[in-house]
Design a protein around this motif. Structure first.
Motif, PDB file in Angstrom:
ATOM      1  N   ASN A 103       0.550  -1.196   0.033  1.00 24.74           N
ATOM      2  CA  ASN A 103       0.151  -0.136   0.092  1.00 24.74           C
ATOM      3  C   ASN A 103       0.876   1.358  -0.039  1.00 24.74           C
ATOM      4  O   ASN A 103       0.402   2.446   0.234  1.00 24.74           O
ATOM      5  N   GLY A 104       2.053   1.174  -0.217  1.00 26.67           N
ATOM      6  CA  GLY A 104       2.911   2.487  -0.595  1.00 26.67           C
ATOM      7  C   GLY A 104       3.471   3.083   0.957  1.00 26.67           C
ATOM      8  O   GLY A 104       3.832   4.162   0.754  1.00 26.67           O
ATOM      9  N   THR A 105       3.318   2.287   2.052  1.00 27.13           N
ATOM     10  CA  THR A 105       3.687   2.692   3.261  1.00 27.13           C
ATOM     11  C   THR A 105       4.854   1.900   3.699  1.00 27.13           C
ATOM     12  O   THR A 105       5.210   0.822   3.395  1.00 27.13           O
ATOM     13  N   ARG A 106       5.506   2.481   4.870  1.00 25.14           N
ATOM     14  CA  ARG A 106       6.849   1.984   5.315  1.00 25.14           C
ATOM     15  C   ARG A 106       6.234   1.443   6.605  1.00 25.14           C
ATOM     16  O   ARG A 106       5.517   1.981   7.565  1.00 25.14           O
ATOM     17  N   PRO A 107       6.622   0.315   7.306  1.00 22.24           N
ATOM     18  CA  PRO A 107       6.035  -0.530   8.349  1.00 22.24           C
ATOM     19  C   PRO A 107       6.271   0.400   9.529  1.00 22.24           C
ATOM     20  O   PRO A 107       5.542   0.334  10.664  1.00 22.24           O
ATOM     21  N   GLN A 108       7.366   0.832   9.532  1.00 19.97           N
ATOM     22  CA  GLN A 108       7.924   1.978  10.821  1.00 19.97           C
ATOM     23  C   GLN A 108       6.964   3.105  10.817  1.00 19.97           C
ATOM     24  O   GLN A 108       7.139   3.732  11.822  1.00 19.97           O
ATOM     25  N   ASP A 109       6.357   3.476   9.874  1.00 18.79           N
ATOM     26  CA  ASP A 109       5.351   4.493   9.988  1.00 18.79           C
ATOM     27  C   ASP A 109       3.918   4.139  10.574  1.00 18.79           C
ATOM     28  O   ASP A 109       3.008   5.271  10.850  1.00 18.79           O
ATOM     29  N   TYR A 110       3.696   2.663  10.899  1.00 18.49           N
ATOM     30  CA  TYR A 110       2.641   2.501  11.435  1.00 18.49           C
ATOM     31  C   TYR A 110       2.556   2.635  13.187  1.00 18.49           C
ATOM     32  O   TYR A 110       3.432   2.270  13.623  1.00 18.49           O
ATOM     33  N   GLN A 111       1.439   2.927  13.740  1.00 12.50           N
ATOM     34  CA  GLN A 111       1.193   2.592  15.151  1.00 12.50           C
ATOM     35  C   GLN A 111       0.933   1.006  15.320  1.00 12.50           C
ATOM     36  O   GLN A 111       0.100   0.756  14.996  1.00 12.50           O
ATOM     37  N   VAL A 112       1.660   0.464  15.980  1.00  5.67           N
ATOM     38  CA  VAL A 112       1.851  -0.953  16.511  1.00  5.67           C
ATOM     39  C   VAL A 112       1.485  -1.291  17.758  1.00  5.67           C
ATOM     40  O   VAL A 112       2.011  -0.859  18.980  1.00  5.67           O
ATOM     41  N   LYS A 113       0.508  -2.165  17.930  1.00  3.33           N
ATOM     42  CA  LYS A 113      -0.112  -2.401  19.391  1.00  3.33           C
ATOM     43  C   LYS A 113       0.109  -4.002  19.393  1.00  3.33           C
ATOM     44  O   LYS A 113       0.032  -4.627  18.326  1.00  3.33           O
ATOM     45  N   VAL A 114       0.303  -4.610  20.460  1.00  5.72           N
ATOM     46  CA  VAL A 114       0.255  -6.247  20.690  1.00  5.72           C
ATOM     47  C   VAL A 114      -0.489  -6.563  21.950  1.00  5.72           C
ATOM     48  O   VAL A 114      -0.510  -5.812  23.071  1.00  5.72           O
ATOM     49  N   PHE A 115      -1.178  -7.632  21.709  1.00 11.79           N
ATOM     50  CA  PHE A 115      -2.287  -8.259  22.900  1.00 11.79           C
ATOM     51  C   PHE A 115      -2.105  -9.498  22.980  1.00 11.79           C
ATOM     52  O   PHE A 115      -1.956 -10.395  22.001  1.00 11.79           O
ATOM     53  N   GLY A 116      -2.575 -10.142  23.968  1.00 11.65           N
ATOM     54  CA  GLY A 116      -2.623 -11.589  24.184  1.00 11.65           C
ATOM     55  C   GLY A 116      -1.833 -12.212  25.167  1.00 11.65           C
ATOM     56  O   GLY A 116      -1.168 -11.764  25.971  1.00 11.65           O
ATOM     57  N   GLY A 117      -1.605 -13.576  24.729  1.00  9.96           N
ATOM     58  CA  GLY A 117      -0.519 -14.235  25.517  1.00  9.96           C
ATOM     59  C   GLY A 117      -0.853 -14.620  26.857  1.00  9.96           C
ATOM     60  O   GLY A 117      -0.219 -14.700  27.770  1.00  9.96           O
ATOM     61  N   GLY A 118      -2.201 -14.790  27.076  1.00 11.12           N
ATOM     62  CA  GLY A 118      -3.019 -15.209  28.422  1.00 11.12           C
ATOM     63  C   GLY A 118      -2.595 -16.747  28.717  1.00 11.12           C
ATOM     64  O   GLY A 118      -2.939 -17.463  27.865  1.00 11.12           O
ATOM     65  N   GLU A 119      -2.312 -16.843  30.013  1.00  9.31           N
ATOM     66  CA  GLU A 119      -2.088 -18.397  30.311  1.00  9.31           C
ATOM     67  C   GLU A 119      -3.688 -18.693  30.568  1.00  9.31           C
ATOM     68  O   GLU A 119      -4.527 -18.479  31.316  1.00  9.31           O
ATOM     69  N   MET A 120      -3.934 -19.915  29.990  1.00 14.51           N
ATOM     70  CA  MET A 120      -5.054 -20.479  29.510  1.00 14.51           C
ATOM     71  C   MET A 120      -5.293 -21.766  30.787  1.00 14.51           C
ATOM     72  O   MET A 120      -6.540 -22.034  31.095  1.00 14.51           O
ATOM     73  N   PHE A 121      -4.221 -22.528  31.079  1.00  8.44           N
ATOM     74  CA  PHE A 121      -4.175 -23.602  32.153  1.00  8.44           C
ATOM     75  C   PHE A 121      -3.309 -23.182  33.094  1.00  8.44           C
ATOM     76  O   PHE A 121      -2.133 -23.918  33.203  1.00  8.44           O
ATOM     77  N   PRO A 122      -3.443 -22.292  34.111  1.00 14.28           N
ATOM     78  CA  PRO A 122      -2.467 -21.954  35.210  1.00 14.28           C
ATOM     79  C   PRO A 122      -2.319 -22.867  36.041  1.00 14.28           C
ATOM     80  O   PRO A 122      -1.266 -23.136  36.654  1.00 14.28           O
ATOM     81  N   GLU A 123      -3.142 -23.852  36.300  1.00 10.54           N
ATOM     82  CA  GLU A 123      -2.835 -24.831  37.230  1.00 10.54           C
ATOM     83  C   GLU A 123      -2.178 -26.147  36.787  1.00 10.54           C
ATOM     84  O   GLU A 123      -2.086 -27.073  37.420  1.00 10.54           O
ATOM     85  N   GLN A 124      -1.961 -26.267  35.473  1.00  6.33           N
ATOM     86  CA  GLN A 124      -1.541 -27.416  34.781  1.00  6.33           C
ATOM     87  C   GLN A 124      -0.190 -27.371  35.052  1.00  6.33           C
ATOM     88  O   GLN A 124       0.723 -26.500  34.716  1.00  6.33           O
ATOM     89  N   PRO A 125       0.540 -28.468  35.737  1.00  8.54           N
ATOM     90  CA  PRO A 125       2.009 -28.584  35.956  1.00  8.54           C
ATOM     91  C   PRO A 125       2.540 -28.821  34.711  1.00  8.54           C
ATOM     92  O   PRO A 125       2.312 -29.519  33.605  1.00  8.54           O
ATOM     93  N   ARG A 126       3.851 -28.033  34.616  1.00  3.57           N
ATOM     94  CA  ARG A 126       4.475 -28.133  33.432  1.00  3.57           C
ATOM     95  C   ARG A 126       6.078 -28.605  34.009  1.00  3.57           C
ATOM     96  O   ARG A 126       6.632 -28.120  34.678  1.00  3.57           O
TER      97      ARG A 126
END
Length: 177
Positions: free
Chosen positions: A82-105
């Protein structure tokens, strides 16, 4: 700014990448998965990816949005197309929630949520992307709503509460674990 009457709405499933050049609302639901949002403030275009795993051995296969490195590469390609540079974007990141916190690893390598978080942060650094915001980790899931007409990203985080933990523990006992 109110939602434009002609705004499209796209719901991303795990492994999907979406990029739009018209008023669009992008939504997704994240557990241990992670989403990047990209928004170009001058052009009011952008996209989102919803990846499930950090990486894979891709020898000769097409890019797949299920994997962090490939999902981000797809977003970067859309930005450049789209004729733009990735560095010109406002970037945000979300997630990475532990879904099984009681499960031993036995090994930290089995914690997909943490692996996804580490991959997202490393990729942002490798591609020189400034993260304007991030909401990652903890437990539970996040609902993400991203409005391309103004760049707003709305996050509703539902941590694993006592009821979810109790239900999980009951299921584990019932399964004989």
């Amino acid at each position: 700014m109110k939602k434009p009457a002609n705004a499209a709405e796209v719901v991303l499933a795990p492994g999907q990448v979406s990029f739009a050049t018209c008023p669009t609302r992008l939504r997704t639901l994240l557990g241990s998965c992670v989403a990047f949002t990209f928004w170009h403030p001058q052009r009011r275009i952008g996209g989102m990816c919803h990846f499930m795993l950090p990486a894979r051995n891709r020898t000769g296969q097409p890019l797949d949005g299920k994997y962090a490195d490939e999902a981000l590469e797809l977003l970067l390609r859309h930005a450049r197309a789209n004729g733009t540079r990735p560095q010109d974007y406002q970037v945000k990141v979300f997630g990475g929630g532990e879904m099984f916190p009681e499960q031993p690893r036995q090994r930290p390598a089995h914690n997909v949520a943490n692996l996804n978080i580490r991959a997202a942060l490393a990729l942002a650094e490798r591609h020189h992307l400034h993260l304007a915001a991030q909401d990652m980790g903890s437990t539970g899931y996040r609902t993400i709503m991203f409005d391309l007409w103004n760049g707003n990203v709305w996050v509703r985080h539902q941590p694993m509460g006592i009821l979810e933990k109790d239900a999980y523990q009951k299921n584990q006992r019932a399964a004989g674990r």
